[in-house]
Enzyme design. Structure first.
Site, mmCIF file in Angstrom:
data_model
loop_
_atom_site.group_PDB
_atom_site.id
_atom_site.type_symbol
_atom_site.label_atom_id
_atom_site.label_comp_id
_atom_site.label_asym_id
_atom_site.label_seq_id
_atom_site.Cartn_x
_atom_site.Cartn_y
_atom_site.Cartn_z
ATOM 1 N N GLY A 44 0.957 -1.198 -0.056
ATOM 2 C CA GLY A 44 0.021 -0.012 -0.126
ATOM 3 C C GLY A 44 0.808 1.336 -0.047
ATOM 4 O O GLY A 44 0.213 2.366 -0.583
ATOM 5 N N GLU A 99 4.023 4.085 6.067
ATOM 6 C CA GLU A 99 2.826 3.091 5.965
ATOM 7 C C GLU A 99 1.518 3.914 5.120
ATOM 8 O O GLU A 99 1.493 5.046 5.331
ATOM 9 C CB GLU A 99 2.459 2.756 7.314
ATOM 10 N N ASP A 100 0.648 3.170 4.530
ATOM 11 C CA ASP A 100 -0.341 3.815 3.881
ATOM 12 C C ASP A 100 -1.360 4.077 4.877
ATOM 13 O O ASP A 100 -2.113 5.380 4.770
ATOM 14 C CB ASP A 100 -0.962 2.892 2.820
ATOM 15 N N ASP A 103 -5.091 1.764 11.061
ATOM 16 C CA ASP A 103 -6.425 1.448 11.312
ATOM 17 C C ASP A 103 -6.524 0.848 12.761
ATOM 18 O O ASP A 103 -6.350 1.653 13.560
ATOM 19 C CB ASP A 103 -6.793 0.196 10.149
ATOM 20 N N LYS A 131 -6.692 6.069 10.760
ATOM 21 C CA LYS A 131 -8.105 5.923 11.046
ATOM 22 C C LYS A 131 -8.481 5.756 12.508
ATOM 23 O O LYS A 131 -8.463 4.583 12.916
ATOM 24 C CB LYS A 131 -8.696 4.617 10.323
ATOM 25 N N PHE A 152 -13.914 2.423 4.771
ATOM 26 C CA PHE A 152 -12.721 1.557 3.823
ATOM 27 C C PHE A 152 -12.527 2.626 3.024
ATOM 28 O O PHE A 152 -13.328 3.154 1.932
ATOM 29 C CB PHE A 152 -13.153 0.338 3.400
ATOM 30 N N ASP A 159 -5.722 -0.445 -1.446
ATOM 31 C CA ASP A 159 -6.610 -1.267 -2.071
ATOM 32 C C ASP A 159 -7.662 -1.807 -1.549
ATOM 33 O O ASP A 159 -7.815 -1.875 -0.334
ATOM 34 C CB ASP A 159 -5.660 -2.523 -2.583
ATOM 35 N N ARG A 165 -5.636 0.379 -6.378
ATOM 36 C CA ARG A 165 -4.375 1.347 -6.210
ATOM 37 C C ARG A 165 -3.927 2.212 -7.068
ATOM 38 O O ARG A 165 -3.069 3.296 -6.667
ATOM 39 C CB ARG A 165 -3.340 0.272 -5.935
HETATM 40 P P1 IMP Z 1 -4.364 -2.553 10.968
HETATM 41 O O1 IMP Z 1 -3.852 -3.673 11.352
HETATM 42 O O2 IMP Z 1 -5.887 -2.890 11.156
HETATM 43 O O3 IMP Z 1 -3.922 -1.198 11.657
HETATM 44 O O4 IMP Z 1 -4.408 -2.562 9.517
HETATM 45 C C1 IMP Z 1 -3.278 -2.071 8.659
HETATM 46 C C2 IMP Z 1 -3.351 -2.621 7.281
HETATM 47 O O5 IMP Z 1 -4.487 -2.867 6.931
HETATM 48 C C3 IMP Z 1 -2.844 -1.231 6.487
HETATM 49 O O6 IMP Z 1 -1.610 -1.656 6.161
HETATM 50 C C4 IMP Z 1 -3.843 -1.677 5.184
HETATM 51 O O7 IMP Z 1 -2.819 -2.351 4.061
HETATM 52 C C5 IMP Z 1 -4.908 -2.484 5.592
HETATM 53 N N1 IMP Z 1 -6.112 -1.506 5.748
HETATM 54 C C6 IMP Z 1 -6.887 -0.954 6.874
HETATM 55 N N2 IMP Z 1 -7.732 -0.104 6.608
HETATM 56 C C7 IMP Z 1 -7.850 0.053 5.408
HETATM 57 C C8 IMP Z 1 -8.715 0.884 4.289
HETATM 58 O O8 IMP Z 1 -9.429 1.588 4.611
HETATM 59 N N3 IMP Z 1 -8.257 0.772 3.051
HETATM 60 C C9 IMP Z 1 -7.235 -0.037 2.579
HETATM 61 N N4 IMP Z 1 -6.618 -0.644 3.457
HETATM 62 C C10 IMP Z 1 -6.551 -0.770 4.543
HETATM 63 MG MG MG Z 2 -3.641 -3.358 2.301
#
Ligand code: IMP
Ligand code: MG
Length: 175
Positions: A44, A99-100, A103, A131, A152, A159, A165
């Site tokens: 991402g 990082e993208d 979440d 987020k 999302f 993606d 992407r």
């Molecule tokens: P986390 O572990 O829940 O913080 O998720 C992180 C990873 O999930 C990120 O590096 C993204 O690749 C993916 N991700 C989380 N939320 C989104 C979203 O809204 N859109 C796209 N990818 C997401």
């Molecule tokens: Mg991803």
């Protein structure tokens, strides 16, 4: 670019460019006399990283790390693993993770813990989007592009099932 009906624009490419400029200024200020190692989280972050490094007038090096946690779902499985190891030596380096999106924080916490064990001189995080409404593990984001709502989001590297992407803006995926 053809905009699909289920996508609602959240951040335009112009706003993204301004944020990238601002983040680059902050990073340049903090890493002036350093030779940082930027580590992009695949896949991402690659679009963001490509734009960011071209604004960074620093003797930087870059590498990537692959993490798998999501699979083909919108919810994190909570199970994180390193899918592609960092190639560069990390010990003693000033590491900046790119990082993208942060979440729940599960993925990035796991990665920061993994990198910390390699004993970098410093370890910081730059995230294009945050987020916070969904956070389960507290994360310190040293350089933050945007805070996004509990939707999302796709585009500019982000993606949904490997799609979107390539969109130049960031969109919310509506149900
Ligand atoms: P986390 O572990 O829940 O913080 O998720 C992180 C990873 O999930 C990120 O590096 C993204 O690749 C993916 N991700 C989380 N939320 C989104 C979203 O809204 N859109 C796209 N990818 C997401
Ligand atoms: Mg991803």
């Amino acid at each position: 670019m053809v905009c699909q009906p289920q996508l609602k624009i959240l951040v335009s490419h112009g706003e993204i460019a301004e944020a990238v400029d601002r983040l680059a200024r902050e990073i340049k200020r903090d890493y002036q006399d350093k030779q940082p190692l930027l580590i992009g989280v695949l896949k991402g972050s690659f679009v963001f990283m490509a734009d960011l490094i071209r604004q960074l007038d620093l003797p930087l090096e870059l590498d990537f790390v692959g993490i798998s946690s999501y699979g083909a779902a919108r919810e994190s499985s909570g199970k994180v693993k390193i899918a592609q190891e960092v190639q560069s030596p990390v010990k003693g380096r000033d590491v900046l993770v790119i990082e993208d999106i942060v979440d729940t924080g599960i993925t990035i916490s796991f990665l920061l813990h993994y990198l910390k064990k390699k004993r970098p001189a410093s370890l910081k995080l730059c995230a294009l989007t945050d987020k916070p409404s969904r956070r389960r593990i507290p994360v310190q984001i040293d350089y933050r592009g945007f805070t996004v709502p509990n939707k999302f989001v796709v585009g500019y590297g982000l993606d949904f099932n490997q799609m979107f992407r390539n969109l130049p803006d960031i969109y919310a995926l509506e149900d």
